[in-house]
Design a protein around this motif. Structure first.
Motif, PDB file in Angstrom:
ATOM      1  N   LEU B   4      42.656  27.466   8.119  1.00 21.24           N
ATOM      2  CA  LEU B   4      42.123  26.359   8.912  1.00 21.24           C
ATOM      3  C   LEU B   4      40.779  25.826   8.384  1.00 21.24           C
ATOM      4  O   LEU B   4      40.637  24.645   8.073  1.00 21.24           O
ATOM      5  CB  LEU B   4      41.981  26.806  10.371  1.00 21.24           C
ATOM      6  CG  LEU B   4      41.888  25.684  11.386  1.00 21.24           C
ATOM      7  CD1 LEU B   4      43.169  24.881  11.424  1.00 21.24           C
ATOM      8  CD2 LEU B   4      41.574  26.242  12.768  1.00 21.24           C
ATOM      9  N   ILE B   5      39.803  26.736   8.270  1.00 17.96           N
ATOM     10  CA  ILE B   5      38.464  26.305   7.855  1.00 17.96           C
ATOM     11  C   ILE B   5      38.455  25.773   6.421  1.00 17.96           C
ATOM     12  O   ILE B   5      37.934  24.680   6.174  1.00 17.96           O
ATOM     13  CB  ILE B   5      37.427  27.459   8.028  1.00 17.96           C
ATOM     14  CG1 ILE B   5      37.411  27.946   9.475  1.00 17.96           C
ATOM     15  CG2 ILE B   5      36.046  27.015   7.578  1.00 17.96           C
ATOM     16  CD1 ILE B   5      36.761  27.022  10.460  1.00 17.96           C
ATOM     17  N   ILE B   9      37.330  22.047   5.200  1.00 17.13           N
ATOM     18  CA  ILE B   9      36.327  21.792   4.156  1.00 17.13           C
ATOM     19  C   ILE B   9      36.904  20.859   3.087  1.00 17.13           C
ATOM     20  O   ILE B   9      36.280  19.871   2.691  1.00 17.13           O
ATOM     21  CB  ILE B   9      35.848  23.120   3.525  1.00 17.13           C
ATOM     22  CG1 ILE B   9      35.053  23.905   4.569  1.00 17.13           C
ATOM     23  CG2 ILE B   9      35.003  22.866   2.282  1.00 17.13           C
ATOM     24  CD1 ILE B   9      34.666  25.293   4.131  1.00 17.13           C
ATOM     25  N   ASP B  10      38.138  21.148   2.667  1.00 15.08           N
ATOM     26  CA  ASP B  10      38.832  20.267   1.713  1.00 15.08           C
ATOM     27  C   ASP B  10      38.881  18.841   2.230  1.00 15.08           C
ATOM     28  O   ASP B  10      38.611  17.886   1.507  1.00 15.08           O
ATOM     29  CB  ASP B  10      40.291  20.726   1.546  1.00 15.08           C
ATOM     30  CG  ASP B  10      40.434  21.695   0.395  1.00 15.08           C
ATOM     31  OD1 ASP B  10      39.422  21.892  -0.317  1.00 15.08           O
ATOM     32  OD2 ASP B  10      41.537  22.229   0.223  1.00 15.08           O
ATOM     33  N   GLY B  11      39.289  18.733   3.495  1.00 13.11           N
ATOM     34  CA  GLY B  11      39.434  17.416   4.112  1.00 13.11           C
ATOM     35  C   GLY B  11      38.115  16.672   4.154  1.00 13.11           C
ATOM     36  O   GLY B  11      38.049  15.471   3.874  1.00 13.11           O
ATOM     37  N   LEU B  12      37.043  17.398   4.474  1.00 13.36           N
ATOM     38  CA  LEU B  12      35.721  16.770   4.527  1.00 13.36           C
ATOM     39  C   LEU B  12      35.288  16.290   3.147  1.00 13.36           C
ATOM     40  O   LEU B  12      34.679  15.226   3.009  1.00 13.36           O
ATOM     41  CB  LEU B  12      34.690  17.753   5.078  1.00 13.36           C
ATOM     42  CG  LEU B  12      34.614  17.866   6.604  1.00 13.36           C
ATOM     43  CD1 LEU B  12      33.638  18.972   6.989  1.00 13.36           C
ATOM     44  CD2 LEU B  12      34.180  16.549   7.223  1.00 13.36           C
ATOM     45  N   VAL B 139      34.646  32.745   4.744  1.00  6.62           N
ATOM     46  CA  VAL B 139      34.740  31.356   4.302  1.00  6.62           C
ATOM     47  C   VAL B 139      33.636  31.082   3.279  1.00  6.62           C
ATOM     48  O   VAL B 139      32.479  31.413   3.505  1.00  6.62           O
ATOM     49  CB  VAL B 139      34.567  30.399   5.497  1.00  6.62           C
ATOM     50  CG1 VAL B 139      34.598  28.960   5.021  1.00  6.62           C
ATOM     51  CG2 VAL B 139      35.645  30.650   6.543  1.00  6.62           C
ATOM     52  N   THR B 140      34.012  30.499   2.155  1.00  6.64           N
ATOM     53  CA  THR B 140      33.001  30.152   1.147  1.00  6.64           C
ATOM     54  C   THR B 140      32.842  28.629   1.095  1.00  6.64           C
ATOM     55  O   THR B 140      33.815  27.904   0.965  1.00  6.64           O
ATOM     56  CB  THR B 140      33.445  30.640  -0.242  1.00  6.64           C
ATOM     57  OG1 THR B 140      33.964  31.961  -0.090  1.00  6.64           O
ATOM     58  CG2 THR B 140      32.291  30.637  -1.207  1.00  6.64           C
ATOM     59  N   ILE B 254      40.838  14.320   6.118  1.00 10.43           N
ATOM     60  CA  ILE B 254      41.246  15.521   6.855  1.00 10.43           C
ATOM     61  C   ILE B 254      42.758  15.526   7.081  1.00 10.43           C
ATOM     62  O   ILE B 254      43.423  16.550   6.894  1.00 10.43           O
ATOM     63  CB  ILE B 254      40.459  15.622   8.187  1.00 10.43           C
ATOM     64  CG1 ILE B 254      39.000  15.997   7.873  1.00 10.43           C
ATOM     65  CG2 ILE B 254      41.092  16.656   9.117  1.00 10.43           C
ATOM     66  CD1 ILE B 254      38.089  16.022   9.064  1.00 10.43           C
ATOM     67  N   ILE B 255      43.296  14.354   7.453  1.00  9.79           N
ATOM     68  CA  ILE B 255      44.754  14.283   7.657  1.00  9.79           C
ATOM     69  C   ILE B 255      45.470  14.676   6.367  1.00  9.79           C
ATOM     70  O   ILE B 255      46.414  15.465   6.374  1.00  9.79           O
ATOM     71  CB  ILE B 255      45.176  12.851   8.074  1.00  9.79           C
ATOM     72  CG1 ILE B 255      44.667  12.525   9.468  1.00  9.79           C
ATOM     73  CG2 ILE B 255      46.715  12.723   8.037  1.00  9.79           C
ATOM     74  CD1 ILE B 255      44.841  11.067   9.853  1.00  9.79           C
ATOM     75  N   GLU B 256      44.960  14.151   5.248  1.00 10.69           N
ATOM     76  CA  GLU B 256      45.608  14.448   3.974  1.00 10.69           C
ATOM     77  C   GLU B 256      45.538  15.944   3.651  1.00 10.69           C
ATOM     78  O   GLU B 256      46.537  16.559   3.272  1.00 10.69           O
ATOM     79  CB  GLU B 256      44.957  13.629   2.859  1.00 10.69           C
ATOM     80  CG  GLU B 256      45.722  13.732   1.555  1.00 10.69           C
ATOM     81  CD  GLU B 256      45.062  12.950   0.434  1.00 10.69           C
ATOM     82  OE1 GLU B 256      44.484  11.873   0.730  1.00 10.69           O
ATOM     83  OE2 GLU B 256      45.120  13.413  -0.708  1.00 10.69           O
ATOM     84  N   ALA B 257      44.356  16.527   3.859  1.00 16.22           N
ATOM     85  CA  ALA B 257      44.188  17.949   3.546  1.00 16.22           C
ATOM     86  C   ALA B 257      45.097  18.801   4.425  1.00 16.22           C
ATOM     87  O   ALA B 257      45.740  19.741   3.943  1.00 16.22           O
ATOM     88  CB  ALA B 257      42.728  18.354   3.734  1.00 16.22           C
ATOM     89  N   PHE B 258      45.169  18.464   5.696  1.00 21.90           N
ATOM     90  CA  PHE B 258      45.997  19.264   6.601  1.00 21.90           C
ATOM     91  C   PHE B 258      47.479  19.094   6.306  1.00 21.90           C
ATOM     92  O   PHE B 258      48.237  20.057   6.371  1.00 21.90           O
ATOM     93  CB  PHE B 258      45.685  18.930   8.067  1.00 21.90           C
ATOM     94  CG  PHE B 258      44.556  19.769   8.607  1.00 21.90           C
ATOM     95  CD1 PHE B 258      44.823  20.961   9.273  1.00 21.90           C
ATOM     96  CD2 PHE B 258      43.237  19.391   8.407  1.00 21.90           C
ATOM     97  CE1 PHE B 258      43.774  21.750   9.744  1.00 21.90           C
ATOM     98  CE2 PHE B 258      42.189  20.161   8.874  1.00 21.90           C
ATOM     99  CZ  PHE B 258      42.453  21.354   9.544  1.00 21.90           C
TER     100      PHE B 258
END
Lengths: 235, 299
Positions: B4-5, B9-12, B139-140, B254-258
């Motif tokens: 999740l986290i 982070i990816d999405g952000l 989480v890194t 964020i939508i894309e990352a999820f």
């Protein structure tokens, strides 16, 4: 001579909208251009302001040729326009509109001085300083458009149909304001369909028909002219 | 759950880069009233400039960044002057087609350059920006992540202040609402539009720096899908709105990352399209976008 227009012709494509128009405005005067819808009144003001370019002829401000000067420089030279339909920036506040009026000026002290003058002339604008301009009433928007033009401290103010869409009472108020702006030293070139009102405050007037000046003279003479009476004063 | 986290982070990260590009779209649209479809390709040019400066010329990093920003700004300025300005006043369709033409021109020039110089279009950076990382629990978060977020936030606030507080910003607002009336205030409309393109392109250059630092590749077509997503972000947030572009960018990212992380394998490949489905739903519900203004024209 403050403003001198000589043999001005303006085309929209192949259509000749203004045909060899000549007239002049002396310092301190109110000059009116009257005529029906489509006679070319607005085109003349747009050409003076540089929004439309002339095909031939010349426009001189205090003897200086400005026919080919770009619009944004003309304001700096002392010509401000209150356009038809007011065209205030409706999404900005009253205050921001006024600040844009002073866009060409740099001295903050002088701008503040003009702001005070505008606010004392239009107290309602001061009350509504932070209001979004689009929410003002028609009369208030007209005042804002005039105040905005005054913020550039113009030598001459071009007014395009200031009475448009206003109640008779407001029209009288606006014309009183125009007279008082003129009294405090700003020359006025007024374009109006409301010929009666325009002739009542102007020193000289010109009648425009399909792009040509057909008549010109002192306002009091025009008021008594039979053809003007018939065509423009509804008498 | 442990995904999740990191996915967020990816999405952000993705979203912030989209946001910077969306800012350029939204400003140019808001002020010049045109869709500059070549805007996405400016980040591709920025990324190639970085690649050449870092990998081939071995210039110091700070100089590389300045060169990338300069190259993109000049490019934006020239494209506007040569391709769009002559069309001012003609139909929006003509301008749109021209913009698509400019987009393909830039892509093909880049392709030509990369093929002649490196023999291959897609190039990889060696990791050029190392800022350490922060470990919270398991989480890194890398320094580059922080850099991306902070840069985007600072630029958003900076742009809002610039528009609201400076004379040039006010001129932009005036041109955006009524070009003719702006001229009557003494605003030089051509200059104002040029400045808008220069700022938009400089933001795209910054986006390309952040993108290259994070994802470490460049290819000639990277700008086109990127541009479309950033454009979607600008529309999602309400085109013309600066905070809208940033919020839209972050949401699309964020939508894309999820959807990449959580959709089952076979659907996963369609994650690019997923953001657009959300965009369509959004536009059906609120046609002006999240923060877009419903303009009522008063005569």
């Amino acid at each position: 001579m403050l403003l001198e227009i000589k043999d001005l012709s303006v085309y929209y494509g192949v259509i000749e909208a203004i045909k060899n128009v000549s007239f002049s405005v002396e310092e301190g005067e109110i000059i009116a251009l009257i005529g029906a819808n489509g006679a070319g009144k607005t085109t003349i003001l747009h050409t003076i302001s540089g929004l439309v370019s002339a095909k031939s002829g010349s426009i001189k401000l205090s003897g200086k040729e400005i026919t080919k000067t770009p619009a944004h420089k003309i304001v700096e030279m002392g010509i401000a326009q209150v356009p038809e339909g007011r065209r205030i920036f409706s999404q900005l506040s009253v205050f921001e509109n006024l600040k844009l009026g002073a866009y060409t000026r740099n001295s903050q002290a002088e701008i503040n001085e003009s702001l005070e003058t505008v606010f004392s002339r239009f107290p309602r604008l001061k009350e509504r300083k932070n209001q979004v301009a689009g929410t003002l009433s028609g009369g208030e928007q007209q005042m804002l458009a005039m105040g905005r033009a005054l913020m550039s401290k113009p030598k001459i103010m071009l007014l395009d149909e200031p009475s448009m869409g206003l109640s008779p009472l407001l029209v009288s108020e606006i014309f009183d304001i125009i007279k008082s702006i003129n009294k405090s030293g700003t020359t006025v070139l007024l374009v109006e369909q409301n010929a009666k009102k325009a002739l009542s405050i102007a020193n000289h007037a010109y009648v425009l028909e399909t792009g040509k000046i057909v008549l010109g003279g002192k306002s009091e003479d025009l008021i008594n002219n039979d053809s003007v009476k018939k065509a423009y004063l509804g008498e | 759950m442990e995904k999740l986290i990191p996915t967020l982070i990816d999405g952000l990260n993705l979203g912030s880069v989209y946001a910077l590009v969306a800012l350029g779209y939204t400003m140019v649209y808001g002020i010049a009233k045109m869709l500059n479809f070549a805007h996405g390709d400016v980040i591709m040019v920025g990324a190639y400039t970085l690649f050449v400066c870092i990998t081939t010329l071995h210039l110091p990093l700070w100089l590389t960044f300045i060169i990338a920003i300069l190259v993109c700004s000049v490019l934006g300025f020239i494209v506007e002057k040569l391709a769009y300005k002559p069309l001012r006043g003609s139909s929006p369709l003509a301008v749109l087609i021209t913009a698509i033409g400019v987009s393909y021109l830039l892509q093909n020039l880049a392709l030509l350059f990369a093929n002649t110089k490196y023999g291959m279009d897609k190039q990889f950076f060696s990791s050029f920006l190392n800022l350490g990382s922060l470990k919270i629990g398991n989480v890194t978060i890398s320094g580059v992540d922080f850099l991306i977020w902070i840069t985007t936030a600072v630029i958003m606030v900076g742009m809002m202040l610039f528009i609201k507080k400076t004379k040039t910003g006010r001129a932009m607002l005036a041109v955006s609402e009524d070009k003719g009336a702006a001229q009557l205030m003494g605003v030089n409309v051509n200059k104002t539009i040029s400045i808008t393109f220069i700022i938009g392109s400089a933001l795209a250059a910054i986006a390309s720096i952040l993108f290259a630092a994070k994802y470490q590749f460049v290819e000639s077509t990277m700008g086109s899908l990127f541009g479309i997503k950033a454009f979607a972000a600008a529309v999602f947030g309400g085109i013309g709105s600066i905070p809208g572009a940033v919020i839209g960018g972050v949401i699309i990212g964020i939508i894309e990352a999820f959807s990449t992380a959580f959709l089952p394998g076979s659907v996963n490949a369609a994650s690019d399209g997923f953001a657009f489905v959300i965009l369509i739903i959004m536009l059906v519900l609120k046609p002006t976008g999240l923060l877009g203004k419903q303009t009522t024209e008063k005569v």
